[in-house]
Write a protein that holds these residues in place. Structure first.
Motif, PDB file in Angstrom:
ATOM      1  N   ILE A  67       0.841  -1.208   0.000  1.00  0.00           N
ATOM      2  CA  ILE A  67       0.000   0.000   0.000  1.00  0.00           C
ATOM      3  C   ILE A  67       0.868   1.247   0.000  1.00  0.00           C
ATOM      4  O   ILE A  67       0.614   2.200  -0.735  1.00  0.00           O
ATOM      5  CB  ILE A  67      -0.946  -0.008   1.225  1.00  0.00           C
ATOM      6  N   ARG A  68       1.923   1.239   0.821  1.00  0.00           N
ATOM      7  CA  ARG A  68       2.817   2.408   0.876  1.00  0.00           C
ATOM      8  C   ARG A  68       3.493   2.649  -0.470  1.00  0.00           C
ATOM      9  O   ARG A  68       3.607   3.786  -0.934  1.00  0.00           O
ATOM     10  CB  ARG A  68       3.867   2.215   1.966  1.00  0.00           C
ATOM     11  N   ASP A  69       3.924   1.586  -1.125  1.00  0.00           N
ATOM     12  CA  ASP A  69       4.554   1.721  -2.440  1.00  0.00           C
ATOM     13  C   ASP A  69       3.578   2.332  -3.448  1.00  0.00           C
ATOM     14  O   ASP A  69       3.979   3.161  -4.283  1.00  0.00           O
ATOM     15  CB  ASP A  69       5.039   0.363  -2.946  1.00  0.00           C
ATOM     16  N   ALA A  70       2.317   1.945  -3.371  1.00  0.00           N
ATOM     17  CA  ALA A  70       1.307   2.485  -4.285  1.00  0.00           C
ATOM     18  C   ALA A  70       1.095   3.976  -4.047  1.00  0.00           C
ATOM     19  O   ALA A  70       0.997   4.769  -4.992  1.00  0.00           O
ATOM     20  CB  ALA A  70      -0.009   1.732  -4.110  1.00  0.00           C
ATOM     21  N   PHE A  71       1.056   4.375  -2.775  1.00  0.00           N
ATOM     22  CA  PHE A  71       0.924   5.786  -2.440  1.00  0.00           C
ATOM     23  C   PHE A  71       2.128   6.574  -2.951  1.00  0.00           C
ATOM     24  O   PHE A  71       1.982   7.666  -3.502  1.00  0.00           O
ATOM     25  CB  PHE A  71       0.798   5.967  -0.924  1.00  0.00           C
ATOM     26  N   GLU A  72       3.325   6.021  -2.762  1.00  0.00           N
ATOM     27  CA  GLU A  72       4.536   6.738  -3.161  1.00  0.00           C
ATOM     28  C   GLU A  72       4.636   6.880  -4.673  1.00  0.00           C
ATOM     29  O   GLU A  72       5.062   7.922  -5.181  1.00  0.00           O
ATOM     30  CB  GLU A  72       5.769   6.037  -2.594  1.00  0.00           C
ATOM     31  N   ARG A  73       4.241   5.844  -5.400  1.00  0.00           N
ATOM     32  CA  ARG A  73       4.243   5.947  -6.862  1.00  0.00           C
ATOM     33  C   ARG A  73       3.265   7.025  -7.319  1.00  0.00           C
ATOM     34  O   ARG A  73       3.544   7.794  -8.239  1.00  0.00           O
ATOM     35  CB  ARG A  73       3.878   4.600  -7.484  1.00  0.00           C
ATOM     36  N   HIS A  74       2.123   7.063  -6.663  1.00  0.00           N
ATOM     37  CA  HIS A  74       1.114   8.076  -7.000  1.00  0.00           C
ATOM     38  C   HIS A  74       1.631   9.476  -6.666  1.00  0.00           C
ATOM     39  O   HIS A  74       1.501  10.412  -7.457  1.00  0.00           O
ATOM     40  CB  HIS A  74      -0.170   7.789  -6.224  1.00  0.00           C
ATOM     41  N   GLU A  75       2.251   9.606  -5.489  1.00  0.00           N
ATOM     42  CA  GLU A  75       2.797  10.892  -5.055  1.00  0.00           C
ATOM     43  C   GLU A  75       3.860  11.399  -6.020  1.00  0.00           C
ATOM     44  O   GLU A  75       3.879  12.566  -6.413  1.00  0.00           O
ATOM     45  CB  GLU A  75       3.393  10.735  -3.655  1.00  0.00           C
ATOM     46  N   ASN A  76       4.744  10.519  -6.441  1.00  0.00           N
ATOM     47  CA  ASN A  76       5.847  10.916  -7.317  1.00  0.00           C
ATOM     48  C   ASN A  76       5.425  11.157  -8.758  1.00  0.00           C
ATOM     49  O   ASN A  76       6.221  11.632  -9.569  1.00  0.00           O
ATOM     50  CB  ASN A  76       6.955   9.856  -7.260  1.00  0.00           C
ATOM     51  N   SER A  77       4.174  10.823  -9.079  1.00  0.00           N
ATOM     52  CA  SER A  77       3.673  11.098 -10.426  1.00  0.00           C
ATOM     53  C   SER A  77       3.276  12.561 -10.589  1.00  0.00           C
ATOM     54  O   SER A  77       3.131  13.054 -11.707  1.00  0.00           O
ATOM     55  CB  SER A  77       2.474  10.200 -10.737  1.00  0.00           C
ATOM     56  N   TYR A  78       3.106  13.265  -9.444  1.00  0.00           N
ATOM     57  CA  TYR A  78       2.724  14.673  -9.498  1.00  0.00           C
ATOM     58  C   TYR A  78       3.942  15.542  -9.811  1.00  0.00           C
ATOM     59  O   TYR A  78       5.033  15.305  -9.276  1.00  0.00           O
ATOM     60  CB  TYR A  78       2.138  15.128  -8.154  1.00  0.00           C
ATOM     61  N   PRO A  79       3.773  16.570 -10.659  1.00  0.00           N
ATOM     62  CA  PRO A  79       4.896  17.489 -10.909  1.00  0.00           C
ATOM     63  C   PRO A  79       5.194  18.311  -9.657  1.00  0.00           C
ATOM     64  O   PRO A  79       4.313  18.525  -8.818  1.00  0.00           O
ATOM     65  CB  PRO A  79       4.374  18.376 -12.046  1.00  0.00           C
ATOM     66  N   ILE A  80       6.425  18.764  -9.527  1.00  0.00           N
ATOM     67  CA  ILE A  80       6.812  19.586  -8.380  1.00  0.00           C
ATOM     68  C   ILE A  80       6.818  21.048  -8.806  1.00  0.00           C
ATOM     69  O   ILE A  80       7.573  21.442  -9.691  1.00  0.00           O
ATOM     70  CB  ILE A  80       8.193  19.170  -7.852  1.00  0.00           C
ATOM     71  N   ASN A  81       5.953  21.814  -8.179  1.00  0.00           N
ATOM     72  CA  ASN A  81       5.859  23.247  -8.464  1.00  0.00           C
ATOM     73  C   ASN A  81       6.522  24.020  -7.335  1.00  0.00           C
ATOM     74  O   ASN A  81       6.096  23.936  -6.180  1.00  0.00           O
ATOM     75  CB  ASN A  81       4.402  23.676  -8.610  1.00  0.00           C
ATOM     76  N   ILE A  82       7.573  24.744  -7.655  1.00  0.00           N
ATOM     77  CA  ILE A  82       8.331  25.494  -6.646  1.00  0.00           C
ATOM     78  C   ILE A  82       7.854  26.938  -6.578  1.00  0.00           C
ATOM     79  O   ILE A  82       7.759  27.623  -7.580  1.00  0.00           O
ATOM     80  CB  ILE A  82       9.839  25.460  -6.951  1.00  0.00           C
ATOM     81  N   GLU A  83       7.539  27.384  -5.370  1.00  0.00           N
ATOM     82  CA  GLU A  83       7.168  28.775  -5.124  1.00  0.00           C
ATOM     83  C   GLU A  83       8.422  29.525  -4.690  1.00  0.00           C
ATOM     84  O   GLU A  83       9.130  29.101  -3.772  1.00  0.00           O
ATOM     85  CB  GLU A  83       6.099  28.863  -4.027  1.00  0.00           C
ATOM     86  N   CYS A  84       8.692  30.656  -5.334  1.00  0.00           N
ATOM     87  CA  CYS A  84       9.885  31.439  -4.986  1.00  0.00           C
ATOM     88  C   CYS A  84       9.769  32.080  -3.607  1.00  0.00           C
ATOM     89  O   CYS A  84      10.768  32.237  -2.909  1.00  0.00           O
ATOM     90  CB  CYS A  84      10.098  32.538  -6.035  1.00  0.00           C
ATOM     91  N   TYR A  85       8.545  32.466  -3.238  1.00  0.00           N
ATOM     92  CA  TYR A  85       8.346  33.221  -2.007  1.00  0.00           C
ATOM     93  C   TYR A  85       7.801  32.289  -0.922  1.00  0.00           C
ATOM     94  O   TYR A  85       6.687  32.439  -0.427  1.00  0.00           O
ATOM     95  CB  TYR A  85       7.418  34.403  -2.267  1.00  0.00           C
ATOM     96  N   SER A  86       8.627  31.278  -0.570  1.00  0.00           N
ATOM     97  CA  SER A  86       8.219  30.257   0.379  1.00  0.00           C
ATOM     98  C   SER A  86       9.416  29.838   1.226  1.00  0.00           C
ATOM     99  O   SER A  86      10.524  30.329   1.043  1.00  0.00           O
ATOM    100  CB  SER A  86       7.677  29.034  -0.369  1.00  0.00           C
ATOM    101  N   ILE A  87       9.183  28.903   2.152  1.00  0.00           N
ATOM    102  CA  ILE A  87      10.274  28.318   2.938  1.00  0.00           C
ATOM    103  C   ILE A  87      10.378  26.842   2.555  1.00  0.00           C
ATOM    104  O   ILE A  87      10.541  25.972   3.413  1.00  0.00           O
ATOM    105  CB  ILE A  87      10.087  28.500   4.452  1.00  0.00           C
ATOM    106  N   GLY A  88      10.315  26.560   1.260  1.00  0.00           N
ATOM    107  CA  GLY A  88      10.332  25.192   0.770  1.00  0.00           C
ATOM    108  C   GLY A  88      11.702  24.549   0.718  1.00  0.00           C
ATOM    109  O   GLY A  88      11.841  23.453   0.193  1.00  0.00           O
ATOM    110  N   TYR A  89      12.741  25.210   1.250  1.00  0.00           N
ATOM    111  CA  TYR A  89      14.082  24.620   1.214  1.00  0.00           C
ATOM    112  C   TYR A  89      14.337  23.694   2.386  1.00  0.00           C
ATOM    113  O   TYR A  89      13.580  23.682   3.343  1.00  0.00           O
ATOM    114  CB  TYR A  89      15.141  25.734   1.179  1.00  0.00           C
TER     115      TYR A  89
END
Length: 285
Positions: A263-285
């Motif tokens: 189940i965890r592997d299925a969730f992770e595959r689904h999660e990693n299928s989403y593109p990563i959108n980076i916000e410049c004005y964030s604390i995403g580092y």
């Protein structure tokens, strides 16, 4: 946060309630404001006492000219950043820079799956996703800075504590926060500051680039501050126009299994299928 120790000397109370400036407030006021989107609760244990801190999710404020002058000198001396008289300073502050295992342990699960056998499975960010986000943020830094210069703005990235095994960036310059910046804006809590040349500032935790760019370009914040002060009085539950987020699990079929790893592997595959959108004005580092 050392200032909190002074409040724990009163042994007659189990719970201590503080506002965003770490000042004591009443329990009734605390719980009334907590219902609004403008506030969220942080709980700390000190000497077996529970300290409840009512943090503002967003906050408009103003620093005096003397504090502004002191800050300008310190960011030159400590961080080598020189601001022109018309430039906005964007301060990113993340309290702790953690390794993947530390980050995974501290961060709450983004989904809790109830299995057919009655057991539960906590779904947290995968290592692949964690590293992918870090690398993407690192790669986007120069583009973010070039974009901000068009709006007469410069960035400063800060932290308080850094793990020995934390991710190492190639392009992102990280600095340890000094006491003046911490005392003026953060009190030890992660967040973002948009500091204008006139001393007005906006502190927030999450926001879109579109909104922040609009604020940076807007010369007069009078209406924004007036709306904010009105909301502090009205204490709305939800932000105007806000939509509740749906679960990320709803868009794919969860395996009909009691095998947690499957189940965890299925969730992770689904999660990693989403593109990563980076916000410049964030604390995403």
């Amino acid at each position: 946060m050392l200032a909190l120790n002074s409040y724990t000397q009163n042994k007659d109370k189990v719970n201590i309630y503080l506002n965003d400036d770490l000042e004591k407030i009443g329990s009734d006021e605390f719980h009334k404001k907590k219902k609004s989107y403008l506030f969220h609760e942080k709980v700390m244990l000190i000497d077996s006492f529970e300290v409840h801190i009512l943090r503002n999710t967003e906050k408009f404020g103003h620093i005096s000219k003397s504090n502004r002058d002191s800050l300008t000198k310190e960011i030159i001396n400590d961080y080598g950043i020189r601001l022109k008289s018309n430039e906005t300073l964007i301060i990113h502050f993340r309290d702790s820079l953690l390794s993947y295992l530390e980050f995974k342990k501290r961060r709450k699960p983004h989904y809790i799956h109830k299995m057919r056998n009655g057991d539960t499975l906590e779904i947290r960010i995968s290592k692949k996703r964690y590293l992918k986000r870090k690398k993407k943020f690192d790669e986007s830094i120069q583009k973010c800075h070039d974009r901000s210069l068009k709006y007469d703005a410069k960035h400063l990235y800060l932290y308080r504590m850094r793990s020995k095994t934390a991710y190492t960036y190639k392009n992102l310059k990280l600095n340890k926060i000094n006491s003046l910046i911490n005392d003026l804006f953060f009190n030890g809590f992660s967040g973002m500051i948009i500091l204008r040349p006139d001393g007005n500032y906006y502190r927030y935790g999450e926001s879109s680039d579109k909104k922040i760019i609009k604020m940076i370009k807007q010369e007069d914040w009078t209406d924004l501050i007036a709306d904010y002060n009105k909301n502090l009085t009205d204490l709305p539950i939800l932000r105007k126009g806000a939509n509740r987020r749906s679960s990320r699990s709803s868009s794919f079929k969860i395996p009909a299994s009691n095998d947690k790893e499957k189940i965890r592997d299925a969730f992770e595959r689904h999660e990693n299928s989403y593109p990563i959108n980076i916000e410049c004005y964030s604390i995403g580092y």
